[in-house]
Design an enzyme around this catalytic site. Structure first.
Site, PDB file in Angstrom:
ATOM      1  N   GLU A 160       0.809  -1.229   0.000  1.00 26.96           N
ATOM      2  CA  GLU A 160       0.000   0.000   0.000  1.00 26.96           C
ATOM      3  C   GLU A 160       0.841   1.278   0.000  1.00 26.96           C
ATOM      4  OE1 GLU A 160      -2.704  -0.590   3.304  1.00 26.96           O
ATOM      5  OE2 GLU A 160      -3.470  -2.436   2.475  1.00 26.96           O
ATOM      6  N   ASN A 194       2.193  -4.755  -3.437  1.00 26.77           N
ATOM      7  CA  ASN A 194       0.831  -5.202  -3.102  1.00 26.77           C
ATOM      8  C   ASN A 194      -0.016  -3.998  -2.690  1.00 26.77           C
ATOM      9  OD1 ASN A 194      -0.941  -7.527  -2.622  1.00 26.77           O
ATOM     10  ND2 ASN A 194      -0.850  -6.959  -0.461  1.00 26.77           N
ATOM     11  N   HIS A 210     -10.177  -6.308  -2.461  1.00 25.48           N
ATOM     12  CA  HIS A 210     -11.252  -6.045  -1.485  1.00 25.48           C
ATOM     13  C   HIS A 210     -12.371  -5.302  -2.215  1.00 25.48           C
ATOM     14  CE1 HIS A 210      -8.962  -7.489   1.895  1.00 25.48           C
ATOM     15  NE2 HIS A 210      -7.948  -6.712   1.569  1.00 25.48           N
ATOM     16  N   GLU A 224      -5.877 -10.849  -1.555  1.00 30.10           N
ATOM     17  CA  GLU A 224      -6.725 -10.698  -0.362  1.00 30.10           C
ATOM     18  C   GLU A 224      -8.201 -10.585  -0.757  1.00 30.10           C
ATOM     19  OE1 GLU A 224      -5.447  -7.416   2.123  1.00 30.10           O
ATOM     20  OE2 GLU A 224      -3.330  -7.848   1.786  1.00 30.10           O
ATOM     21  N   ASP A 281     -11.966 -10.454  -1.082  1.00 30.55           N
ATOM     22  CA  ASP A 281     -13.264 -10.617  -0.418  1.00 30.55           C
ATOM     23  C   ASP A 281     -14.240  -9.629  -1.054  1.00 30.55           C
ATOM     24  OD1 ASP A 281     -12.442  -8.255   0.909  1.00 30.55           O
ATOM     25  OD2 ASP A 281     -12.152  -9.262   2.833  1.00 30.55           O
TER      26      ASP A 281
HETATM   27  O1  G3I Z   1      -3.383  -8.009  18.637  1.00 27.46           O
HETATM   28  C1  G3I Z   1      -4.458  -7.324  19.283  1.00 27.46           C
HETATM   29  C2  G3I Z   1      -4.873  -8.048  20.513  1.00 27.46           C
HETATM   30  O2  G3I Z   1      -3.806  -8.029  21.423  1.00 27.46           O
HETATM   31  C3  G3I Z   1      -6.114  -7.383  21.079  1.00 27.46           C
HETATM   32  O3  G3I Z   1      -6.582  -8.151  22.154  1.00 27.46           O
HETATM   33  C4  G3I Z   1      -7.216  -7.286  20.040  1.00 27.46           C
HETATM   34  C5  G3I Z   1      -8.431  -6.551  20.537  1.00 27.46           C
HETATM   35  O4  G3I Z   1      -9.194  -6.055  19.453  1.00 27.46           O
HETATM   36  O5  G3I Z   1      -6.713  -6.608  18.917  1.00 27.46           O
HETATM   37  C6  G3I Z   1      -5.611  -7.245  18.323  1.00 27.46           C
HETATM   38  O6  G3I Z   1      -5.207  -6.556  17.203  1.00 27.46           O
HETATM   39  C7  G3I Z   1      -6.032  -6.646  16.063  1.00 27.46           C
HETATM   40  C8  G3I Z   1      -5.276  -7.312  14.957  1.00 27.46           C
HETATM   41  O7  G3I Z   1      -6.060  -7.291  13.774  1.00 27.46           O
HETATM   42  C9  G3I Z   1      -4.878  -8.723  15.277  1.00 27.46           C
HETATM   43  O8  G3I Z   1      -5.997  -9.507  15.455  1.00 27.46           O
HETATM   44  C10 G3I Z   1      -6.444  -5.252  15.677  1.00 27.46           C
HETATM   45  O9  G3I Z   1      -7.287  -4.684  16.664  1.00 27.46           O
HETATM   46  C11 G3I Z   1      -7.145  -5.271  14.342  1.00 27.46           C
HETATM   47  O10 G3I Z   1      -7.331  -3.921  13.908  1.00 27.46           O
HETATM   48  C12 G3I Z   1      -6.306  -5.994  13.327  1.00 27.46           C
HETATM   49  O11 G3I Z   1      -7.013  -5.950  12.109  1.00 27.46           O
HETATM   50  C13 G3I Z   1      -6.329  -6.413  10.959  1.00 27.46           C
HETATM   51  C14 G3I Z   1      -6.124  -5.276   9.972  1.00 27.46           C
HETATM   52  O12 G3I Z   1      -5.479  -5.752   8.825  1.00 27.46           O
HETATM   53  C15 G3I Z   1      -5.286  -4.146  10.567  1.00 27.46           C
HETATM   54  O13 G3I Z   1      -4.963  -3.223   9.622  1.00 27.46           O
HETATM   55  C16 G3I Z   1      -7.181  -7.489  10.302  1.00 27.46           C
HETATM   56  O14 G3I Z   1      -7.270  -8.616  11.172  1.00 27.46           O
HETATM   57  C17 G3I Z   1      -6.574  -7.892   8.977  1.00 27.46           C
HETATM   58  O15 G3I Z   1      -7.476  -8.710   8.284  1.00 27.46           O
HETATM   59  C18 G3I Z   1      -6.292  -6.669   8.116  1.00 27.46           C
HETATM   60  O16 G3I Z   1      -5.658  -7.078   6.939  1.00 27.46           O
HETATM   61  C19 G3I Z   1      -5.345  -6.051   5.983  1.00 27.46           C
HETATM   62  C20 G3I Z   1      -4.112  -6.498   5.237  1.00 27.46           C
HETATM   63  O17 G3I Z   1      -3.066  -6.790   6.129  1.00 27.46           O
HETATM   64  C21 G3I Z   1      -3.682  -5.468   4.212  1.00 27.46           C
HETATM   65  N1  G3I Z   1      -4.757  -5.138   3.321  1.00 27.46           N
HETATM   66  C22 G3I Z   1      -6.010  -4.744   3.973  1.00 27.46           C
HETATM   67  C23 G3I Z   1      -6.458  -5.822   4.945  1.00 27.46           C
HETATM   68  C24 G3I Z   1      -7.803  -5.485   5.546  1.00 27.46           C
HETATM   69  O18 G3I Z   1      -7.728  -4.325   6.339  1.00 27.46           O
END
Ligand code: G3I
Length: 349
Positions: free
Chosen positions: A160, A201, A237, A266, A268
């Site tokens: 990105e 990417n 996405h 990715e 969806d």
């Molecule tokens: O690790 C913490 C954990 O300690 C805590 O208890 C919990 C409470 O909400 O949060 C956890 O962190 C989360 C993390 O995922 C791991 O699960 C974050 O809040 C959450 O915001 C994070 O979201 C991820 C997101 O990227 C962040 O930008 C999504 O799972 C993930 O699917 C998403 O993936 C991205 C790609 O990497 C790049 N392209 C876009 C895509 C969708 O946003």
């Protein structure tokens, strides 16, 4: 490859068949899973994996193992997870995924080495000089790629880095190091694992537009300078409510002509809730239309969904009122989108 030629002949049929849910007949073929349907197509079928779900949910685990031949860590290979303190690396969760993949005959896409998001606080909150940041970036990339050498076959090296208008995104890396940080990141990753395929990417870069034009120009420039960039990743996405880009194959084809691999990394297709059959049909079309572009291309090598079940999808947490973005329901029932992906692969045989 014969398989890819066949796709041209069946696209029209595919459009009708993939969304109807009727499986095309394939004599003598094991076509029960996406993975089996994809075999021989030249395109791997992947999913992002949520490591908490993989540990706690046996049904989830069984589907990852049986339906997919490529996996991507949804979160555990990102900087905040891998290097939570400067110089202290935590490989445990990522290694578990790599071991799982090996046990199930799957390849691993590495996601991601350089991103503006999900970075540890020590990196973003401390004030480093440009020279320090360059050293930090180099150490991180080299250490991570070296750790997974021979076990991760593709890396999203930079994720990105462009805005939708085709200008470079304002990040700590661009500010401190200038645009050359991108070429450096690829060079360092290549030094650490010369066999890994190294990718750009992004999202909103599937069709021909200002952002994908910027990537095309960058890829061309880096290749002409001998920078080891091998692939162009399109996250995919999409949303039913936005319609689907009509120039995806044109875009993929220009990277083909450059000799650069492509991948949908990715995919969806979300929708405004509640779900109804029309939205599910449109969603199936969205999934299959990206896969068709991949199958039509010469060098499109993988198609990964960003989670396969609504049970763990990131979408509802980020887009209020939206969801149902994956090919399986929360109760792990395949949707029309699942059948569409499978049928699109089968029609390409
Ligand atoms: O690790 C913490 C954990 O300690 C805590 O208890 C919990 C409470 O909400 O949060 C956890 O962190 C989360 C993390 O995922 C791991 O699960 C974050 O809040 C959450 O915001 C994070 O979201 C991820 C997101 O990227 C962040 O930008 C999504 O799972 C993930 O699917 C998403 O993936 C991205 C790609 O990497 C790049 N392209 C876009 C895509 C969708 O946003």
């Amino acid at each position: 490859m014969a398989t890819r030629r066949n796709v041209l002949a069946v696209v029209a049929l595919a459009l009708a068949t993939v969304v109807s849910g009727a499986a095309p007949a394939v004599a003598g073929a094991d076509t029960d899973t996406l993975r089996a349907a994809a075999r021989g197509s030249g395109v791997r079928i992947g999913t992002a994996v949520d490591m908490s779900a993989l540990a706690s949910d046996a049904d989830y685990r069984a589907i990852v193992a049986s339906q997919f031949d490529s996996v991507t860590a949804e979160n555990v290979m990102k900087w905040e997870a891998i290097e939570p303190e400067r110089g202290r690396y935590d490989w445990a969760a990522a290694d578990r995924l790599v071991d799982f993949a090996r046990a199930n005959g799957q390849v691993v896409r590495g996601h991601t080495l350089v991103w503006h998001n999900q970075n540890p606080a020590w990196l973003t909150e401390d004030a480093f000089t440009p020279a320090e940041l360059r050293q930090i970036l180099r150490d991180h990339i080299k250490t991570q790629v070296r750790h997974f050498k021979g076990r991760v076959y593709q890396w999203d090296v930079v994720n990105e880095v462009f805005n939708d208008d085709g200008t470079l995104r304002d990040t700590i890396w661009l500010r401190a190091l200038g645009p050359g940080y991108i070429a450096d990141a690829f060079r360092w990753a290549h030094e650490a694992d010369p066999k890994a395929k190294l990718y750009l990417n992004d999202y909103n870069n599937e069709g021909v537009n200002a952002k994908s034009d910027a990537y095309y120009a960058l890829a061309k420039q880096l290749r002409s300078q001998g920078v080891p960039i091998h692939g162009y990743g399109m996250q995919g996405h999409l949303g039913v409510q936005y319609g689907f880009p009509g120039t995806v194959f044109d875009n993929v084809r220009r990277f083909d002509a450059l000799g650069v691999q492509t991948a949908f990394t990715e995919v969806d297709v979300r929708m405004i809730l509640p779900v109804d059959p029309t939205k599910e049909q449109a969603q199936a079309y969205g999934f299959s239309t990206l896969l068709q572009a991949c199958l039509l291309a010469r060098h499109c090598v993988s198609y990964t969904v960003w989670g396969f079940t609504d049970r763990y999808s990131w979408v509802p947490g980020v887009f209020e009122g939206q969801g149902s973005a994956t090919p399986y329901t929360e109760s792990l029932q395949p949707k029309p989108a699942y059948q569409a992906i499978r049928n699109t692969f089968l029609l390409a045989r």
